[in-house]
Design a protein around this motif. Structure first.
Motif, PDB file in Angstrom:
ATOM      1  N   GLY A  57      12.969  18.938 116.252  1.00  0.00           N
ATOM      2  CA  GLY A  57      14.320  18.530 115.882  1.00  0.00           C
ATOM      3  C   GLY A  57      14.834  19.196 114.626  1.00  0.00           C
ATOM      4  N   THR A  58      13.923  19.731 113.809  1.00  0.00           N
ATOM      5  CA  THR A  58      14.349  20.375 112.564  1.00  0.00           C
ATOM      6  C   THR A  58      15.059  21.703 112.814  1.00  0.00           C
ATOM      7  OG1 THR A  58      12.197  21.451 112.261  1.00  0.00           O
ATOM      8  CG2 THR A  58      12.505  19.296 111.219  1.00  0.00           C
ATOM      9  N   ARG A  59      14.993  22.194 114.032  1.00  0.00           N
ATOM     10  CA  ARG A  59      15.694  23.440 114.362  1.00  0.00           C
ATOM     11  C   ARG A  59      17.181  23.197 114.625  1.00  0.00           C
ATOM     12  NH1 ARG A  59      10.958  25.120 118.299  1.00  0.00           N
ATOM     13  NH2 ARG A  59      11.901  23.386 119.378  1.00  0.00           N
ATOM     14  N   ASN A  60      17.589  21.938 114.671  1.00  0.00           N
ATOM     15  CA  ASN A  60      18.979  21.616 114.981  1.00  0.00           C
ATOM     16  C   ASN A  60      19.667  21.077 113.730  1.00  0.00           C
ATOM     17  OD1 ASN A  60      21.299  19.965 115.905  1.00  0.00           O
ATOM     18  ND2 ASN A  60      20.633  20.748 117.886  1.00  0.00           N
ATOM     19  N   GLU A  61      20.563  21.868 113.159  1.00  0.00           N
ATOM     20  CA  GLU A  61      21.257  21.484 111.928  1.00  0.00           C
ATOM     21  C   GLU A  61      22.144  20.250 112.114  1.00  0.00           C
ATOM     22  OE1 GLU A  61      20.881  22.767 108.841  1.00  0.00           O
ATOM     23  OE2 GLU A  61      19.287  24.043 109.646  1.00  0.00           O
ATOM     24  N   VAL A  62      22.735  20.114 113.293  1.00  0.00           N
ATOM     25  CA  VAL A  62      23.597  18.950 113.553  1.00  0.00           C
ATOM     26  C   VAL A  62      22.766  17.667 113.500  1.00  0.00           C
ATOM     27  CG1 VAL A  62      25.080  17.815 115.251  1.00  0.00           C
ATOM     28  CG2 VAL A  62      25.248  20.284 114.922  1.00  0.00           C
ATOM     29  N   LEU A  63      21.626  17.672 114.168  1.00  0.00           N
ATOM     30  CA  LEU A  63      20.754  16.497 114.161  1.00  0.00           C
ATOM     31  C   LEU A  63      20.270  16.185 112.753  1.00  0.00           C
ATOM     32  CD1 LEU A  63      19.214  14.270 115.597  1.00  0.00           C
ATOM     33  CD2 LEU A  63      17.424  15.940 116.138  1.00  0.00           C
ATOM     34  N   LEU A  64      19.834  17.208 112.008  1.00  0.00           N
ATOM     35  CA  LEU A  64      19.387  16.983 110.629  1.00  0.00           C
ATOM     36  C   LEU A  64      20.505  16.412 109.775  1.00  0.00           C
ATOM     37  CD1 LEU A  64      17.222  20.153 109.900  1.00  0.00           C
ATOM     38  CD2 LEU A  64      16.427  17.816 110.270  1.00  0.00           C
ATOM     39  N   GLY A  65      21.720  16.900 109.976  1.00  0.00           N
ATOM     40  CA  GLY A  65      22.858  16.385 109.221  1.00  0.00           C
ATOM     41  C   GLY A  65      23.144  14.927 109.527  1.00  0.00           C
ATOM     42  N   LEU A  66      23.071  14.556 110.793  1.00  0.00           N
ATOM     43  CA  LEU A  66      23.290  13.153 111.175  1.00  0.00           C
ATOM     44  C   LEU A  66      22.227  12.242 110.563  1.00  0.00           C
ATOM     45  CD1 LEU A  66      24.275  13.479 114.930  1.00  0.00           C
ATOM     46  CD2 LEU A  66      25.678  12.498 113.121  1.00  0.00           C
ATOM     47  N   ILE A  67      20.971  12.680 110.619  1.00  0.00           N
ATOM     48  CA  ILE A  67      19.882  11.876 110.060  1.00  0.00           C
ATOM     49  C   ILE A  67      20.062  11.728 108.552  1.00  0.00           C
ATOM     50  CG2 ILE A  67      17.391  11.783 109.642  1.00  0.00           C
ATOM     51  CD1 ILE A  67      17.078  13.182 112.412  1.00  0.00           C
ATOM     52  N   ALA A  68      20.379  12.817 107.864  1.00  0.00           N
ATOM     53  CA  ALA A  68      20.606  12.754 106.424  1.00  0.00           C
ATOM     54  C   ALA A  68      21.766  11.817 106.089  1.00  0.00           C
ATOM     55  CB  ALA A  68      20.876  14.156 105.879  1.00  0.00           C
ATOM     56  N   THR A  69      22.795  11.835 106.918  1.00  0.00           N
ATOM     57  CA  THR A  69      23.950  10.964 106.687  1.00  0.00           C
ATOM     58  C   THR A  69      23.586   9.492 106.846  1.00  0.00           C
ATOM     59  OG1 THR A  69      25.504  12.679 107.371  1.00  0.00           O
ATOM     60  CG2 THR A  69      26.286  10.392 107.471  1.00  0.00           C
ATOM     61  N   VAL A  70      22.908   9.131 107.942  1.00  0.00           N
ATOM     62  CA  VAL A  70      22.608   7.713 108.144  1.00  0.00           C
ATOM     63  C   VAL A  70      21.568   7.210 107.149  1.00  0.00           C
ATOM     64  CG1 VAL A  70      23.246   7.696 110.578  1.00  0.00           C
ATOM     65  CG2 VAL A  70      20.867   8.072 109.966  1.00  0.00           C
ATOM     66  N   LEU A  71      20.701   8.095 106.672  1.00  0.00           N
ATOM     67  CA  LEU A  71      19.718   7.694 105.659  1.00  0.00           C
ATOM     68  C   LEU A  71      20.275   7.790 104.237  1.00  0.00           C
ATOM     69  CD1 LEU A  71      16.449   9.360 107.024  1.00  0.00           C
ATOM     70  CD2 LEU A  71      17.182   6.987 107.258  1.00  0.00           C
ATOM     71  N   ASP A  72      21.417   8.461 104.104  1.00  0.00           N
ATOM     72  CA  ASP A  72      22.035   8.709 102.796  1.00  0.00           C
ATOM     73  C   ASP A  72      21.036   9.377 101.856  1.00  0.00           C
ATOM     74  OD1 ASP A  72      24.145   8.760 101.002  1.00  0.00           O
ATOM     75  OD2 ASP A  72      23.609   6.820 100.123  1.00  0.00           O
ATOM     76  N   ARG A  73      20.339  10.369 102.388  1.00  0.00           N
ATOM     77  CA  ARG A  73      19.287  11.090 101.664  1.00  0.00           C
ATOM     78  C   ARG A  73      19.288  12.548 102.069  1.00  0.00           C
ATOM     79  NH1 ARG A  73      15.078   8.653  98.489  1.00  0.00           N
ATOM     80  NH2 ARG A  73      15.325   6.426  98.745  1.00  0.00           N
ATOM     81  N   GLU A  74      18.797  13.385 101.153  1.00  0.00           N
ATOM     82  CA  GLU A  74      18.532  14.772 101.492  1.00  0.00           C
ATOM     83  C   GLU A  74      17.191  14.831 102.177  1.00  0.00           C
ATOM     84  OE1 GLU A  74      17.830  19.016  99.218  1.00  0.00           O
ATOM     85  OE2 GLU A  74      18.875  17.413  98.176  1.00  0.00           O
ATOM     86  N   LEU A  75      17.090  15.646 103.221  1.00  0.00           N
ATOM     87  CA  LEU A  75      15.829  15.786 103.943  1.00  0.00           C
ATOM     88  C   LEU A  75      15.123  17.061 103.521  1.00  0.00           C
ATOM     89  CD1 LEU A  75      17.006  14.936 107.574  1.00  0.00           C
ATOM     90  CD2 LEU A  75      15.953  13.400 105.916  1.00  0.00           C
ATOM     91  N   LEU A  76      13.817  16.962 103.349  1.00  0.00           N
ATOM     92  CA  LEU A  76      13.006  18.154 103.120  1.00  0.00           C
ATOM     93  C   LEU A  76      12.494  18.622 104.459  1.00  0.00           C
ATOM     94  CD1 LEU A  76      10.914  16.864 100.084  1.00  0.00           C
ATOM     95  CD2 LEU A  76      12.952  18.303 100.027  1.00  0.00           C
ATOM     96  N   VAL A  77      12.672  19.894 104.751  1.00  0.00           N
ATOM     97  CA  VAL A  77      12.227  20.447 106.039  1.00  0.00           C
ATOM     98  C   VAL A  77      11.110  21.420 105.785  1.00  0.00           C
ATOM     99  CG1 VAL A  77      12.930  21.703 108.103  1.00  0.00           C
ATOM    100  CG2 VAL A  77      14.532  20.171 106.977  1.00  0.00           C
TER     101      VAL A  77
END
Length: 77
Positions: A57-77
């Protein structure tokens, strides 16, 4: 768990439903599921300092953006 028990249903589909709408619904569902898991972790343990994302899933920027938004956090990949 048997693989054949893992099923999903999409409601409200029509012949006009396009691929983008289906993928959007799928990604939103994944992000909300992760948010629910995060809420449970916060309820039972400490607040995580960093959140690392891994896997396909980390290959999909849209999915990572949605997850970061709902968690209100920056994700480390």
């Amino acid at each position: 768990m048997k693989l054949n028990l893992l099923k999903r249903v999409f409601f409200g589909l029509s012949m006009e439903t396009d691929r983008e709408s289906i993928l959007s619904a799928l990604f939103e569902s994944i992000a909300i599921d992760i948010s629910m898991i995060s809420d449970e972790i916060k309820r039972t343990a400490l607040e995580p300092g960093q959140i690392c994302a891994s896997g396909g899933g980390t290959r999909n920027e849209v999915l990572l953006g949605l997850i970061a938004t709902v968690l209100d956090r920056e994700l480390l990949v």
